[in-house]
Design an enzyme around this catalytic site. Structure first.
Site, short mmCIF file in Angstrom:
data_model
loop_
_atom_site.label_atom_id
_atom_site.label_comp_id
_atom_site.label_asym_id
_atom_site.label_seq_id
_atom_site.Cartn_x
_atom_site.Cartn_y
_atom_site.Cartn_z
N GLY A 51 0.86 -1.18 0.00
CA GLY A 51 0.00 0.00 0.00
C GLY A 51 0.90 1.23 0.00
O GLY A 51 1.83 1.32 0.83
N GLN A 196 -5.71 -8.89 -2.23
CA GLN A 196 -5.76 -7.82 -1.21
C GLN A 196 -7.19 -7.57 -0.75
O GLN A 196 -7.43 -7.17 0.38
CB GLN A 196 -5.18 -6.52 -1.78
CG GLN A 196 -3.67 -6.47 -1.90
CD GLN A 196 -3.18 -6.94 -3.24
OE1 GLN A 196 -3.85 -7.69 -3.94
NE2 GLN A 196 -2.00 -6.52 -3.63
N ASP A 237 -1.39 4.62 -6.39
CA ASP A 237 0.05 4.52 -6.08
C ASP A 237 0.84 5.67 -6.66
O ASP A 237 1.93 5.97 -6.21
CB ASP A 237 0.61 3.19 -6.59
CG ASP A 237 0.11 2.06 -5.72
OD1 ASP A 237 -1.05 1.66 -5.89
OD2 ASP A 237 0.87 1.63 -4.84
N ASN A 247 -3.00 2.38 -10.16
CA ASN A 247 -3.48 1.64 -8.97
C ASN A 247 -3.46 0.15 -9.29
O ASN A 247 -3.14 -0.25 -10.42
CB ASN A 247 -4.88 2.12 -8.57
CG ASN A 247 -5.27 1.65 -7.18
OD1 ASN A 247 -4.48 1.79 -6.24
ND2 ASN A 247 -6.44 1.07 -7.02
N LYS A 248 -3.82 -0.64 -8.32
CA LYS A 248 -3.78 -2.10 -8.45
C LYS A 248 -4.42 -2.59 -9.73
O LYS A 248 -5.47 -2.07 -10.14
CB LYS A 248 -4.50 -2.70 -7.21
CG LYS A 248 -4.57 -4.20 -7.12
CD LYS A 248 -3.24 -4.89 -7.27
CE LYS A 248 -2.17 -4.34 -6.35
NZ LYS A 248 -0.81 -4.79 -6.73
O1 MRU Z 1 0.60 -4.07 -4.50
P1 MRU Z 1 -0.02 -3.30 -3.37
O2 MRU Z 1 -0.88 -4.13 -2.48
O3 MRU Z 1 1.01 -2.49 -2.62
O4 MRU Z 1 -0.97 -2.26 -4.10
C1 MRU Z 1 -1.69 -1.35 -3.31
C2 MRU Z 1 -2.66 -0.54 -4.09
O5 MRU Z 1 -2.75 -0.63 -5.30
C3 MRU Z 1 -3.46 0.46 -3.31
O6 MRU Z 1 -4.70 0.63 -3.90
C4 MRU Z 1 -2.70 1.79 -3.31
O7 MRU Z 1 -1.41 1.62 -2.80
C5 MRU Z 1 -3.41 2.82 -2.53
S1 MRU Z 1 -3.35 2.39 -0.81
C6 MRU Z 1 -3.94 3.58 0.12
#
Ligand code: MRU
Length: 346
Positions: A51, A196, A237, A247-248
């Site tokens: 995150g 997640q 991100d 984002n994810k």
């Molecule tokens: O791969 P991750 O679990 O680190 O990805 C996280 C995300 O994509 C979240 O949506 C993003 O970091 C925003 S968190 C407040």
């Protein structure tokens, strides 16, 4: 911490860093302890902590650990000796700009420190985490203010206390809106391949007393078609100067589907996630991870032997699919480069 906000994943305690191991949730709640900066970098790569804002907070505490070690070993030469640890931290994951933002903030403090660096650096790392939590509360209020109609919402990945200093970005808006009785149901995409949504968002919301229904990622469009979903709410991100949001993986398809079904699309992220140095989403480095994340679930092979896999773990949603970007500095509706610039200058 309030009624619907009881979790902290990144904790500085007893002169060390404790991270809630997100690889083993929801089955086990284990905090791992770190007193070595390169081990923290490995923890970021391995997704013990993940995150964007949580990665930034973690890296800031790792700089404190690195400085403590370098000062004990090298005395006044510590500033030179800390640089390789900072480089290792910067190499731990590529997409979330909060990592580089936090390291830069710690670096700029390092330059002016004389004597023992631990106290001033720890104070700065704590400030980074406290400011992140405050930003999340501010965004929670702002995001909830956009929800004119009571309805259901869909979210993707995990953007809550686990992904931030605490409270959450998109999940912070959901927490605030739920407290104001603006939300009838929360749908959480399971978020393949790392899950997640089903492992973390579901755990976090259940623990904090907010009812949640899981959806297979591919079910989101079908759910939106049934009606009653007012907003899709996600984190980011990295947001570029034109308002593109990484984002994810799967966020982009959620945005396309939301637009098709008349569901509004909200991106919630602090300004530490905004990267005004790049003009558009094509310049965001997109992390690719081990194909084994697709082949296996928790160590058990599920894919056919012999298959290959493509595993980019982020995608980019273009500004024209975003109805609102919410930061702690305010709301940018239908983002453009000019509106992004004006928001950042507030
Ligand atoms: O791969 P991750 O679990 O680190 O990805 C996280 C995300 O994509 C979240 O949506 C993003 O970091 C925003 S968190 C407040």
């Amino acid at each position: 911490m309030g009624t619907h906000d009881t979790i902290r994943a990144v904790i500085w305690q007893h002169d060390g860093l404790r991270l809630l191991d997100q690889r083993v949730l929801p089955g086990r709640e284990v905090y791992l302890e770190y007193d070595d900066a390169s081990a923290v970098a490995q923890a970021i790569t391995d997704m013990v902590v993940r995150g964007a804002p949580a990665i930034g907070c973690t890296a800031a505490y790792a700089v404190v650990i690195a400085a403590r070690e370098a000062y004990a070993r090298h005395g006044t030469d510590w500033k030179l000796n800390i640089q390789s640890d900072i480089k290792t931290l910067a190499d731990s994951r590529p997409t979330a700009v909060n990592l580089f933002w936090a390291l830069k903030r710690m670096q700029s403090l390092i330059e002016g420190i004389e004597g023992d660096p631990v106290e001033p650096l720890l104070a700065e790392a704590r400030r980074i985490q406290d400011e992140d939590i405050a930003a999340n509360h501010a965004m929670g209020e702002l995001g909830a203010s956009l929800m004119e109609q009571v309805g259901a919402v869909i979210t993707h990945c995990n953007t809550g206390s686990l992904a931030t200093g605490g409270y959450g970005t998109a999940l912070g808006v959901i927490r605030s809106a739920y407290d104001k009785q603006l939300i009838t149901e929360v749908f959480a995409d399971e978020t393949r391949p790392w899950l997640q949504g089903s492992r973390l968002t579901a755990w976090e919301l259940v623990k904090d007393g907010i009812p949640v229904k899981l959806l297979a990622d591919g079910a989101a469009a079908h759910r939106m078609k049934q009606g009653g979903v007012t907003w899709a709410i996600v984190g980011s991100d990295r947001i570029t100067a034109d308002g593109s949001a990484a984002n994810k993986i799967g966020t982009y398809s959620l945005a396309v589907n939301a637009r098709f079904h008349g569901v509004k699309f909200m991106v919630v992220a602090p300004t530490s996630t905004v990267d005004m140095s790049i003009t558009d989403g094509s310049q965001i480095p997109i992390e690719s991870r081990d194909p084994d994340e697709l082949f296996s679930i928790q160590g058990k092979r599920i894919a056919a032997d012999g298959a290959g896999a493509w595993n980019p773990v982020f995608d980019v949603t273009p500004p024209e699919l975003i109805d609102a970007i919410v930061t702690e500095k305010g709301i940018v509706r239908n983002p453009t480069p000019e509106k992004m610039q004006a928001m950042m200058q507030r």
